[in-house]
Design an enzyme around this catalytic site. Structure first.
Site, PDB file in Angstrom:
ATOM      1  N   LYS A 101       0.893  -1.237  -0.040  1.00 10.81           N
ATOM      2  CA  LYS A 101       0.013   0.120   0.246  1.00 10.81           C
ATOM      3  C   LYS A 101       0.873   1.410   0.038  1.00 10.81           C
ATOM      4  CE  LYS A 101      -3.360   2.843   2.426  1.00 10.81           C
ATOM      5  NZ  LYS A 101      -3.786   2.884   3.856  1.00 10.81           N
ATOM      6  N   GLY A 190     -10.857   8.631   5.727  1.00  9.71           N
ATOM      7  CA  GLY A 190     -11.918   9.464   5.863  1.00  9.71           C
ATOM      8  C   GLY A 190     -13.279   8.811   6.372  1.00  9.71           C
ATOM      9  N   ASN A 211      -9.601   2.000   9.195  1.00  9.83           N
ATOM     10  CA  ASN A 211      -8.755   1.650  10.339  1.00  9.83           C
ATOM     11  C   ASN A 211      -9.684   2.485  11.419  1.00  9.83           C
ATOM     12  OD1 ASN A 211      -5.388   1.517  11.313  1.00  9.83           O
ATOM     13  ND2 ASN A 211      -7.293   1.015  12.388  1.00  9.83           N
ATOM     14  N   SER A 212      -9.248   3.679  11.505  1.00 13.02           N
ATOM     15  CA  SER A 212      -9.757   4.565  12.788  1.00 13.02           C
ATOM     16  C   SER A 212     -11.307   4.399  12.914  1.00 13.02           C
ATOM     17  CB  SER A 212      -9.428   6.049  12.246  1.00 13.02           C
ATOM     18  OG  SER A 212      -8.112   6.387  12.035  1.00 13.02           O
TER      19      SER A 212
END
Length: 266
Positions: A101, A190, A211-212
């Site tokens: 990535k 995002g 992820n977040s």
């Protein structure tokens, strides 16, 4: 339906990160709950030159093995093509994978990718035989250039990393999908809510990387399940074909003549 990335067939269209979790155990439970078969991890934060992250790397690899999936190292934190290329080569050596990535950050404030350095790094890594999954902005021309260089997968952002703002520019994302019909498009960065992921899939995107949104949720395991279901709903919504939008109201129940259930009666 399955997702194919560089010839590898996956049962899940959700790709998930391994950072920011409150503990390794919570990370493991969330990844397994998501059904994801692709897990990303950052090399730079663990100083790969000293093999300092060996323990956590092995832990993540064990999770990936359990899911019959794939590890996706990333070059998060790199600010130049040279730095990203070096880190990619380290990852290939450490993890025995040619998947990468690719991230090359150009601005410290909103972590926006540097398009010039990203293209430089992409060209070199593809020449070296890497299977590059580039993280970029929702710029049509940049996405086209990455595809032209040989990227089978392109990953435009929904909004800046970690903001949770969702799809900031739906028009841009829809245009990229329309103009790159043969490129695998994965929305990356995002995403804040499961509905964001569902919307991306309804646009025809092939997958979502996040992820977040899971790691920072009150209950990451439950949120991981929510995202898995949201992607499925969005995929079915796209496959089913949504009704056209109308400017005026149309009754769903006939108000004139005979009710529809009587119309075929003799």
């Amino acid at each position: 339906m399955s997702l194919t990335i560089y010839g590898q067939q996956l049962d899940s269209r959700l790709l998930i990160g391994s950072a920011l979790y409150s503990s390794p155990q919570v990370m493991k439970e969330a990844i397994l709950a998501s059904g994801s078969q692709v897990v990303t991890l950052s090399l730079k934060r663990q100083n790969p030159a000293d093999n300092a992250g060996a323990k956590i790397w092995q832990y993540i690899q064990d999770i990936v093995t359990q899911t019959n999936g794939f590890l996706l190292p990333n070059t998060a934190g790199c600010k130049s093509a040279k730095e990203a290329i070096t880190l990619a080569r380290m990852s290939q050596e450490i993890f025995n994978t040619d998947w990468i990535k690719l991230e090359v950050i150009g601005d410290d404030y909103n972590l926006q990718p540097d398009p010039i350095e990203l293209l430089k790094a992409t060209e070199q890594l593809i020449s070296d035989g890497f299977k590059v999954l580039p993280y970029c902005t929702d710029d049509l021309v940049l996405c086209q250039r990455l595809s032209d260089l040989g990227c089978e997968v392109v990953m435009p952002w929904a909004s800046p990393i970690g903001t949770g703002k969702g799809l900031m520019n739906p028009y841009n994302l829809e245009t990229i999908r329309l103009r790159l019909p043969n490129t695998t498009l994965i929305l990356d960065a995002g995403i804040g809510k499961p509905s964001d992921a569902c919307l991306a899939m309804e646009m025809g995107y092939d997958g979502v990387l996040l992820n977040s949104a899971v790691a920072l949720a009150d209950d990451p395991v439950v949120m991981a399940k929510a995202f898995a279901l949201a992607l499925q709903a969005g995929e079915f919504g796209y496959s089913g074909g949504t009704m056209p939008e109308r400017q005026t109201a149309h009754p769903s129940t006939p108000t004139l003549d005979t009710p529809f259930w009587h119309q075929n009666e003799a």
